[in-house]
Design a protein around this motif. Structure first.
Motif, PDB file in Angstrom:
ATOM      1  N   TRP A 146       0.801  -1.219   0.000  1.00 53.62           N
ATOM      2  CA  TRP A 146       0.000   0.000   0.000  1.00 53.62           C
ATOM      3  C   TRP A 146       0.841   1.278   0.000  1.00 53.62           C
ATOM      4  O   TRP A 146       0.401   2.306  -0.537  1.00 53.62           O
ATOM      5  CB  TRP A 146      -0.959  -0.002   1.191  1.00 53.62           C
ATOM      6  CG  TRP A 146      -0.301   0.141   2.534  1.00 53.62           C
ATOM      7  CD1 TRP A 146       0.140  -0.854   3.349  1.00 53.62           C
ATOM      8  CD2 TRP A 146      -0.029   1.365   3.207  1.00 53.62           C
ATOM      9  NE1 TRP A 146       0.690  -0.343   4.492  1.00 53.62           N
ATOM     10  CE2 TRP A 146       0.601   1.036   4.443  1.00 53.62           C
ATOM     11  CE3 TRP A 146      -0.236   2.706   2.920  1.00 53.62           C
ATOM     12  CZ2 TRP A 146       1.012   1.991   5.354  1.00 53.62           C
ATOM     13  CZ3 TRP A 146       0.177   3.669   3.831  1.00 53.62           C
ATOM     14  CH2 TRP A 146       0.788   3.309   5.036  1.00 53.62           C
ATOM     15  N   LEU A 150       0.272   4.156  -2.643  1.00 53.04           N
ATOM     16  CA  LEU A 150      -0.014   5.538  -2.266  1.00 53.04           C
ATOM     17  C   LEU A 150       0.866   6.507  -3.051  1.00 53.04           C
ATOM     18  O   LEU A 150       0.402   7.541  -3.528  1.00 53.04           O
ATOM     19  CB  LEU A 150       0.208   5.723  -0.756  1.00 53.04           C
ATOM     20  CG  LEU A 150       0.017   7.144  -0.217  1.00 53.04           C
ATOM     21  CD1 LEU A 150      -1.423   7.623  -0.464  1.00 53.04           C
ATOM     22  CD2 LEU A 150       0.343   7.192   1.276  1.00 53.04           C
ATOM     23  N   TRP A 199      -5.999  -1.158  -6.069  1.00 50.52           N
ATOM     24  CA  TRP A 199      -6.021  -1.616  -4.673  1.00 50.52           C
ATOM     25  C   TRP A 199      -6.802  -2.921  -4.539  1.00 50.52           C
ATOM     26  O   TRP A 199      -6.359  -3.857  -3.858  1.00 50.52           O
ATOM     27  CB  TRP A 199      -6.633  -0.532  -3.796  1.00 50.52           C
ATOM     28  CG  TRP A 199      -6.771  -0.922  -2.362  1.00 50.52           C
ATOM     29  CD1 TRP A 199      -5.767  -1.134  -1.463  1.00 50.52           C
ATOM     30  CD2 TRP A 199      -7.991  -1.162  -1.651  1.00 50.52           C
ATOM     31  NE1 TRP A 199      -6.282  -1.486  -0.228  1.00 50.52           N
ATOM     32  CE2 TRP A 199      -7.644  -1.510  -0.318  1.00 50.52           C
ATOM     33  CE3 TRP A 199      -9.335  -1.098  -1.998  1.00 50.52           C
ATOM     34  CZ2 TRP A 199      -8.603  -1.799   0.645  1.00 50.52           C
ATOM     35  CZ3 TRP A 199     -10.286  -1.385  -1.034  1.00 50.52           C
ATOM     36  CH2 TRP A 199      -9.918  -1.734   0.263  1.00 50.52           C
TER      37      TRP A 199
END
Length: 208
Positions: A146, A150, A199
């Motif tokens: 993640w 990001l 995601w």
């Protein structure tokens, strides 16, 4: 042999197929930068030099994916090299999905407004569709998490801001020149959806 074999780990990570995919994407990336040639020259003549990096959107997405394949072919032992690779992989997935869908959508939008269809349009539809599909197929073989996602999300949103603040977005069909605001809004929404899809694909990859 069932059709499912062609998206299996055995097939997609075969080194011969990976090298074929690498060179196809590498050549496509070079062609993409050539395609942007006139806009790159125009930007260099009229805009500050630092803005040039935000101009060739699709070729840069293709470049990210091409480089990402190297991290599958040659797994680095260095933790820092792996971290760099993870950011590149995250950028590859987000931007390939985003610009793959974006280019196809803009072509169809131009047609709907009366722009004449050309054979190059069909070539772009096929190549950009492949960009989005291959990114989603290979996300399960990438190692990013993640944090890298990001970073990729922030970069892609920054690219949108640069494109529509300084008018360095990809040149549009002439039938869409009066609809730049709508294109901008669509682009930002598509970026957010691409981040979400990336995601979700990453979560699914971790479960499998």
């Amino acid at each position: 042999m069932s059709l499912s074999f062609f998206w299996s780990r055995e097939f997609l990570t075969n080194r011969y197929f990976l090298w074929l995919l690498f060179w196809c994407n590498a050549l496509g990336t070079v062609y993409g930068y050539i395609w942007y040639g006139d806009q790159l020259v125009d930007t260099l003549e009229k805009q500050p030099l630092w803005q040039i990096v935000f101009v060739p959107d699709s070729p840069t997405a293709s470049l990210f994916f091409t480089l990402s394949l190297l991290w599958i072919l040659y797994k680095p032992k260095s933790q820092w090299v792996n971290r760099i690779g993870h950011v590149i992989q995250a950028l590859a997935v987000v931007t390939s999905v985003k610009y793959g869908v974006w280019a196809i959508s803009i072509i169809f939008a131009g047609w709907s407004q009366g722009n004449a269809a050309a054979w190059q349009d069909w070539m772009l539809i096929a190549s950009h569709g492949a960009m989005a599909i291959e990114a989603l197929l290979y996300v399960r073989f990438f190692g990013f998490r993640w944090v890298a996602l990001l970073i990729a999300a922030l970069w892609t949103l920054l690219n949108d801001a640069m494109d529509y603040t300084y008018d360095i977005y990809p040149w549009l069909p002439y039938t869409l020149w009066d609809h730049v605001d709508l294109v901008r809004n669509f682009t930002v929404v598509l970026t957010l959806l691409s981040i979400l899809v990336s995601w979700l694909a990453l979560r699914q990859a971790k479960r499998s």
